[in-house]
Design a protein around this motif. Structure first.
Motif, PDB file in Angstrom:
ATOM      1  N   GLY A   1     114.408 -45.776  73.667  1.00 42.53           N
ATOM      2  CA  GLY A   1     113.905 -44.655  74.790  1.00 42.53           C
ATOM      3  C   GLY A   1     113.901 -43.265  74.197  1.00 42.53           C
ATOM      4  N   LYS A   2     114.345 -43.433  72.472  1.00 39.15           N
ATOM      5  CA  LYS A   2     114.481 -41.786  71.963  1.00 39.15           C
ATOM      6  C   LYS A   2     113.248 -41.311  71.365  1.00 39.15           C
ATOM      7  CE  LYS A   2     118.728 -41.698  74.615  1.00 39.15           C
ATOM      8  NZ  LYS A   2     118.816 -40.394  75.818  1.00 39.15           N
ATOM      9  N   LEU A   3     113.681 -40.592  70.965  1.00 44.27           N
ATOM     10  CA  LEU A   3     112.520 -39.926  70.272  1.00 44.27           C
ATOM     11  C   LEU A   3     112.966 -39.796  69.145  1.00 44.27           C
ATOM     12  CD1 LEU A   3     110.028 -37.869  72.297  1.00 44.27           C
ATOM     13  CD2 LEU A   3     109.078 -39.824  70.877  1.00 44.27           C
ATOM     14  N   THR A   4     112.903 -39.937  67.112  1.00 43.92           N
ATOM     15  CA  THR A   4     113.371 -38.892  66.291  1.00 43.92           C
ATOM     16  C   THR A   4     112.300 -39.158  64.996  1.00 43.92           C
ATOM     17  OG1 THR A   4     115.321 -40.695  66.579  1.00 43.92           O
ATOM     18  CG2 THR A   4     115.168 -38.996  64.068  1.00 43.92           C
ATOM     19  N   GLU A   5     111.601 -38.073  64.964  1.00 45.13           N
ATOM     20  CA  GLU A   5     111.154 -37.110  64.180  1.00 45.13           C
ATOM     21  C   GLU A   5     111.163 -37.739  62.610  1.00 45.13           C
ATOM     22  OE1 GLU A   5     107.842 -33.628  62.925  1.00 45.13           O
ATOM     23  OE2 GLU A   5     110.101 -33.178  63.879  1.00 45.13           O
ATOM     24  N   VAL A   6     110.279 -38.579  62.049  1.00 47.47           N
ATOM     25  CA  VAL A   6     110.561 -38.928  60.822  1.00 47.47           C
ATOM     26  C   VAL A   6     110.079 -37.982  59.573  1.00 47.47           C
ATOM     27  CG1 VAL A   6     110.364 -40.784  59.192  1.00 47.47           C
ATOM     28  CG2 VAL A   6     110.741 -41.346  62.119  1.00 47.47           C
ATOM     29  N   GLY A   7     110.357 -37.607  58.090  1.00 46.70           N
ATOM     30  CA  GLY A   7     109.709 -37.242  57.312  1.00 46.70           C
ATOM     31  C   GLY A   7     109.067 -35.845  57.643  1.00 46.70           C
ATOM     32  N   PRO A   8     108.355 -35.426  57.043  1.00 48.46           N
ATOM     33  CA  PRO A   8     107.770 -33.714  57.213  1.00 48.46           C
ATOM     34  C   PRO A   8     106.494 -34.571  57.770  1.00 48.46           C
ATOM     35  CG  PRO A   8     107.715 -34.593  54.699  1.00 48.46           C
ATOM     36  CD  PRO A   8     108.468 -35.665  55.330  1.00 48.46           C
ATOM     37  N   LYS A   9     105.775 -33.013  58.693  1.00 47.70           N
ATOM     38  CA  LYS A   9     104.321 -32.986  58.771  1.00 47.70           C
ATOM     39  C   LYS A   9     103.498 -33.319  57.936  1.00 47.70           C
ATOM     40  CE  LYS A   9     106.424 -29.919  63.006  1.00 47.70           C
ATOM     41  NZ  LYS A   9     107.526 -29.660  62.039  1.00 47.70           N
ATOM     42  N   LEU A  10     102.636 -34.300  58.085  1.00 44.46           N
ATOM     43  CA  LEU A  10     101.891 -34.774  57.170  1.00 44.46           C
ATOM     44  C   LEU A  10     100.025 -33.661  57.992  1.00 44.46           C
ATOM     45  CD1 LEU A  10     100.435 -35.804  55.167  1.00 44.46           C
ATOM     46  CD2 LEU A  10      99.429 -37.608  57.159  1.00 44.46           C
ATOM     47  N   LYS A  11      99.696 -32.746  56.809  1.00 41.76           N
ATOM     48  CA  LYS A  11      98.532 -31.631  56.095  1.00 41.76           C
ATOM     49  C   LYS A  11      97.743 -32.841  56.186  1.00 41.76           C
ATOM     50  CE  LYS A  11      99.514 -28.133  56.828  1.00 41.76           C
ATOM     51  NZ  LYS A  11      99.418 -26.922  58.486  1.00 41.76           N
ATOM     52  N   LEU A  12      97.033 -32.218  57.356  1.00 39.40           N
ATOM     53  CA  LEU A  12      95.005 -32.753  57.546  1.00 39.40           C
ATOM     54  C   LEU A  12      94.472 -32.157  56.927  1.00 39.40           C
ATOM     55  CD1 LEU A  12      95.638 -34.320  61.214  1.00 39.40           C
ATOM     56  CD2 LEU A  12      95.769 -35.688  58.767  1.00 39.40           C
ATOM     57  N   PRO A  13      93.000 -32.580  56.559  1.00 35.34           N
ATOM     58  CA  PRO A  13      92.286 -31.621  56.223  1.00 35.34           C
ATOM     59  C   PRO A  13      91.305 -30.209  57.023  1.00 35.34           C
ATOM     60  CG  PRO A  13      91.209 -33.886  56.058  1.00 35.34           C
ATOM     61  CD  PRO A  13      93.169 -33.711  56.361  1.00 35.34           C
ATOM     62  N   GLY A  14      91.973 -30.737  58.234  1.00 37.39           N
ATOM     63  CA  GLY A  14      91.303 -29.985  59.998  1.00 37.39           C
ATOM     64  C   GLY A  14      91.517 -29.922  60.374  1.00 37.39           C
ATOM     65  N   GLN A  15      91.221 -29.669  61.742  1.00 38.69           N
ATOM     66  CA  GLN A  15      91.828 -30.334  63.319  1.00 38.69           C
ATOM     67  C   GLN A  15      91.922 -31.018  63.863  1.00 38.69           C
ATOM     68  OE1 GLN A  15      90.163 -25.727  64.070  1.00 38.69           O
ATOM     69  NE2 GLN A  15      91.915 -25.858  64.556  1.00 38.69           N
ATOM     70  N   PRO A  16      93.491 -32.275  64.197  1.00 37.71           N
ATOM     71  CA  PRO A  16      92.682 -33.290  64.735  1.00 37.71           C
ATOM     72  C   PRO A  16      92.628 -32.653  66.582  1.00 37.71           C
ATOM     73  CG  PRO A  16      95.076 -32.262  64.264  1.00 37.71           C
ATOM     74  CD  PRO A  16      94.643 -31.921  63.705  1.00 37.71           C
ATOM     75  N   ALA A  17      91.866 -33.869  66.912  1.00 43.04           N
ATOM     76  CA  ALA A  17      91.803 -33.383  68.678  1.00 43.04           C
ATOM     77  C   ALA A  17      91.826 -34.703  69.086  1.00 43.04           C
ATOM     78  CB  ALA A  17      90.496 -32.544  69.163  1.00 43.04           C
ATOM     79  N   SER A  18      91.307 -35.793  67.814  1.00 42.06           N
ATOM     80  CA  SER A  18      91.249 -37.430  69.158  1.00 42.06           C
ATOM     81  C   SER A  18      92.620 -38.080  68.205  1.00 42.06           C
ATOM     82  CB  SER A  18      90.038 -37.798  69.395  1.00 42.06           C
ATOM     83  OG  SER A  18      89.771 -38.934  70.403  1.00 42.06           O
ATOM     84  N   MET A  19      92.640 -39.136  68.527  1.00 44.23           N
ATOM     85  CA  MET A  19      93.088 -40.139  67.678  1.00 44.23           C
ATOM     86  C   MET A  19      94.072 -41.735  68.319  1.00 44.23           C
ATOM     87  SD  MET A  19      96.316 -38.691  65.257  1.00 44.23           S
ATOM     88  CE  MET A  19      97.784 -38.722  66.572  1.00 44.23           C
ATOM     89  N   ARG A  20      93.323 -42.977  67.997  1.00 49.56           N
ATOM     90  CA  ARG A  20      93.326 -43.834  68.728  1.00 49.56           C
ATOM     91  C   ARG A  20      93.388 -44.958  67.997  1.00 49.56           C
ATOM     92  NH1 ARG A  20      89.326 -44.383  73.992  1.00 49.56           N
ATOM     93  NH2 ARG A  20      90.644 -45.763  74.838  1.00 49.56           N
ATOM     94  N   GLY A  21      94.147 -46.220  67.806  1.00 51.41           N
ATOM     95  CA  GLY A  21      93.986 -47.279  66.545  1.00 51.41           C
ATOM     96  C   GLY A  21      93.297 -48.417  67.940  1.00 51.41           C
ATOM     97  N   PRO A  22      93.218 -49.309  66.748  1.00 49.99           N
ATOM     98  CA  PRO A  22      92.607 -51.084  67.520  1.00 49.99           C
ATOM     99  C   PRO A  22      92.790 -51.083  68.705  1.00 49.99           C
ATOM    100  CG  PRO A  22      93.802 -50.855  64.982  1.00 49.99           C
ATOM    101  CD  PRO A  22      94.309 -49.761  65.935  1.00 49.99           C
ATOM    102  N   VAL A  23      91.828 -51.578  69.138  1.00 50.37           N
ATOM    103  CA  VAL A  23      91.968 -52.141  70.388  1.00 50.37           C
ATOM    104  C   VAL A  23      93.066 -53.315  70.591  1.00 50.37           C
ATOM    105  CG1 VAL A  23      91.442 -53.354  73.251  1.00 50.37           C
ATOM    106  CG2 VAL A  23      89.994 -51.705  70.959  1.00 50.37           C
ATOM    107  N   ARG A  24      94.488 -53.123  71.773  1.00 53.14           N
ATOM    108  CA  ARG A  24      95.504 -54.182  71.427  1.00 53.14           C
ATOM    109  C   ARG A  24      94.681 -55.496  72.554  1.00 53.14           C
ATOM    110  NH1 ARG A  24      97.645 -49.515  74.671  1.00 53.14           N
ATOM    111  NH2 ARG A  24      97.264 -49.486  76.459  1.00 53.14           N
TER     112      ARG A  24
END
Length: 332
Positions: A309-332
């Protein structure tokens, strides 16, 4: 994005496709077999004199994820201002919520062939949609009406019954369903001006789906996702990052709220973590042990490990080539 090493995501390809902040955070998804990606483009920008204005688009991009690198293989015409979309667990059907069209587009998926086959009127702007795991129902956010509509699915036939409309909070703009199909949760973002927003928990089975609980994780949960294992949910909170500099509630950072999903679908915040500016896109790893959050203003991706139930940030932030507005993976 390649997340074969879930703690270290990497950019696999970048495709030059028109898209917008209007329409996300659920305007894309990957088929269950991982072979196709669908991305809706909600609006386009046109010049009018010396100014620019946004007008509704009607495009759905079809991306072949098996190609190396992944590539666009088709562009399908759907309803006006396509926004949130959802692919069925079978992978043979997609539904798209159309804001300006006030409708839901029905899209057939057969192998790599994607076709729009129907448009279902819902009488109101539709901002987001989710198909239940059994494939027999879908729930659509009618954001300006502050309601959730219920759709029945029979093969490729989709119908809307207005009598089943469910009340929601102000501006339901995101929606997800637990893996067992018992609960649908609508995330609302219309309170505005530093007022907290609501998560509305809906009992999704039976002849009359209805609200069973309401809670608030904080301000601006435009991004929202339920873990594949159904045990937690996550909401990146905008806080005041989308406000004007002159607004009294302006902030530079957002916040990630991690919530447990308990008996009766009850949500309880178990952890919080600092995010960047205008965090919106959020997705879980397939095993529900990592969370990825995109910061639109900062143009980067944050990775969090989940345990107990806890959050631990992993590694440095990953720079992206644009502005991320949406993210989704495969349907589960």
């Amino acid at each position: 994005m390649d997340i074969s090493d879930p703690a270290k995501p990497r950019i696999r390809a970048s495709l030059p496709l028109a898209n917008s902040l209007l329409g996300p955070p659920t305007n894309l998804q990957i088929t269950p077999d991982g072979k196709l990606g669908l991305v809706a483009n909600s609006v386009i920008h046109v010049q009018e004199g010396n100014a620019w204005k946004t007008v509704p688009d009607n495009k759905l991009y079809v991306i072949d994820l098996t190609a190396e690198p992944p590539k666009l293989i088709d562009t399908v015409t759907v309803g006006r201002q396509p926004s949130g979309l959802s692919i069925s667990r079978k992978g043979d059907l997609a539904l798209i919520a159309n804001r300006d069209g006030k409708s839901v587009s029905v899209v057939s998926i057969q192998g790599s062939t994607v076709k729009a086959i129907a448009e279902v009127p819902v009488e109101q702007q539709a901002a987001a949609i989710v198909i239940a795991p059994d494939g027999n129902r879908a729930f659509v956010c009618m954001n300006l009406a502050n309601k959730i509509g219920v759709l029945s699915i029979d093969g490729e036939k989709v119908t809307y019954d207005k009598s089943l409309d469910i009340p929601s909070g102000f501006n339901p703009y995101n929606i997800d369903v637990t893996a067992d199909g018992k609960y649908v949760i609508a995330s609302n973002t219309g309170a505005g001006k530093n007022n907290v927003d609501a998560e509305v928990i809906i009992e999704a089975t039976g002849p009359h789906p209805h609200v069973v609980d309401v809670m608030s994780p904080g301000i601006g949960p435009e991004g929202f996702a339920i873990a594949p294992d159904g045990k937690t949910a996550a909401a990146p909170l905008l806080l005041g990052t989308a406000a004007m500099d002159s607004d009294w509630f302006k902030t530079k950072t957002g916040e990630l709220a991690l919530m447990s999903i308990g008996e009766g679908g009850k949500l309880t915040v178990t952890a919080r973590a600092t995010l960047g500016g205008l965090p919106e896109g959020v997705v879980y790893s397939p095993n529900s042990d990592y969370l990825y959050v995109g910061n639109y203003i900062d143009q980067d991706l944050q990775v969090f490990a989940l345990a107990g139930g806890k959050l631990t940030e992993v590694g440095p932030k990953l720079k992206l080539p644009g502005q991320p507005a949406s993210m989704r993976g495969p349907v589960r």
